[in-house]
Write an enzyme that holds these catalytic residues in place. Structure first.
Site, PDB file in Angstrom:
ATOM      1  N   HIS A  35       0.887  -1.236   0.060  1.00 43.41           N
ATOM      2  CA  HIS A  35      -0.023   0.088  -0.065  1.00 43.41           C
ATOM      3  C   HIS A  35       1.044   1.250   0.018  1.00 43.41           C
ATOM      4  O   HIS A  35       2.009   1.116   0.723  1.00 43.41           O
ATOM      5  CB  HIS A  35      -0.804   0.075   1.506  1.00 43.41           C
ATOM      6  CG  HIS A  35      -1.966  -0.966   1.055  1.00 43.41           C
ATOM      7  ND1 HIS A  35      -3.031  -1.217   1.928  1.00 43.41           N
ATOM      8  CD2 HIS A  35      -2.311  -2.085   0.033  1.00 43.41           C
ATOM      9  CE1 HIS A  35      -4.006  -1.953   1.398  1.00 43.41           C
ATOM     10  NE2 HIS A  35      -3.332  -2.416   0.633  1.00 43.41           N
ATOM     11  N   GLU A  77       0.689   4.328   1.514  1.00 39.91           N
ATOM     12  CA  GLU A  77       0.849   4.521   2.708  1.00 39.91           C
ATOM     13  C   GLU A  77       2.176   4.094   3.232  1.00 39.91           C
ATOM     14  O   GLU A  77       3.099   4.743   3.871  1.00 39.91           O
ATOM     15  CB  GLU A  77      -0.280   4.681   3.757  1.00 39.91           C
ATOM     16  CG  GLU A  77      -1.594   5.153   3.198  1.00 39.91           C
ATOM     17  CD  GLU A  77      -2.608   4.084   2.681  1.00 39.91           C
ATOM     18  OE1 GLU A  77      -1.909   3.431   1.427  1.00 39.91           O
ATOM     19  OE2 GLU A  77      -3.676   4.077   2.962  1.00 39.91           O
ATOM     20  N   CYS A  87      -6.735   1.628   5.038  1.00 40.98           N
ATOM     21  CA  CYS A  87      -7.269   0.394   5.656  1.00 40.98           C
ATOM     22  C   CYS A  87      -6.785   0.405   7.037  1.00 40.98           C
ATOM     23  O   CYS A  87      -5.765   1.116   7.369  1.00 40.98           O
ATOM     24  CB  CYS A  87      -6.614  -1.034   4.658  1.00 40.98           C
ATOM     25  SG  CYS A  87      -5.077  -1.181   4.997  1.00 40.98           S
ATOM     26  N   CYS A 124      -2.764   0.280   7.416  1.00 42.51           N
ATOM     27  CA  CYS A 124      -2.369   1.595   7.116  1.00 42.51           C
ATOM     28  C   CYS A 124      -2.593   2.703   8.225  1.00 42.51           C
ATOM     29  O   CYS A 124      -1.774   3.264   8.573  1.00 42.51           O
ATOM     30  CB  CYS A 124      -2.529   2.108   5.594  1.00 42.51           C
ATOM     31  SG  CYS A 124      -1.725   1.177   4.371  1.00 42.51           S
TER      32      CYS A 124
END
Lengths: 153, 153
Positions: free
Chosen positions: A53, A55, A83, A86
């Site tokens: 991800h 992030e 999510c 993260c």
């Protein structure tokens, strides 16, 4: 209303997301920004691995670059609601603010799902949501539309 | 009661954790195991970066090694209750079982905190907890004891 500087950073996030969309990748990106120095610290896009991800990549880059474990005073801008993984990572490094575009009712972890920041024991960033919301949502929807189209071919 | 194979894997987790402790690092490790093939797929220890949790490293190694995004049928063994970030990562790659040593009342994300698997929308692994509990807890406590001692010197 978002100030001009924040607008520009979010536009950069959308631009990076569009780059991913152009390559048939998940159109999610993150930028870590220093609002005092008005300087971008790190940028990242979602990668193909399941934990890749934007992030996580942006946080890892920023802590490495600044050689510090905590990112107090810095903000993170993301295409879509982070999510739980993260959201917790953002809390772990003490980022000050989280800006994001559209909510993620299925995968989000701030307003949706287990609402990671509802736990009173952890660092809670300020959350500025629904920023360039329709632009963000359009990118995500376009990705899934392309995916369906490619499947149907 | 834990079967002999699971005992051996958890003992390996404790051994890796002890290795970290010997180097004054957080004594947490993770092993991803294939119970059908009776084969260790990946091993990892906590690293110094703030997102460097053993579970994240072990998952990344396993998905790379097997060239697959999902780890269905595989189990993860960890020293201590995974945090929300790792608990969600474990769910994201569909690991079948999570074995862990001691609970983490402050940082845990399965029985404690936001209880990531309480969300009905996500993949839920089977959780086997309090495995070699006192050994796991001793390692963590020893780390903090050493840390206080070093600070006092």
């Amino acid at each position: 209303m978002l100030n001009k500087v924040s607008q520009r950073i979010m536009e950069r996030v959308l631009e990076l997301s569009q780059n991913n969309l152009d390559e048939n990748k998940v159109p999610i990106a993150a930028v870590i920004f220093d609002p005092q120095a008005k300087k971008i610290i790190s940028e990242a896009k979602n990668t193909d691995d399941p934990l890749g991800h934007a992030e996580m990549h942006a946080i890892r880059k920023a802590t490495k670059k600044l050689k510090q474990d905590r990112l107090n005073g810095l903000d993170i801008y993301v295409t879509i609601e982070p999510c739980p993984m993260c959201a917790y990572a953002i809390s772990k490094v003490n980022l000050t603010k989280v800006y994001f575009g559209c909510e993620d009712q299925k995968g989000g972890g701030i307003f949706n799902g287990v609402k990671v920041y509802s736990n009173s024991n952890i660092w809670k960033p300020e959350v500025i949501s629904h920023v360039y919301e329709s632009e963000s949502r359009n990118l995500i929807q376009q990705f899934f539309k392309n995916k369906r189209k490619n499947k149907a071919l």
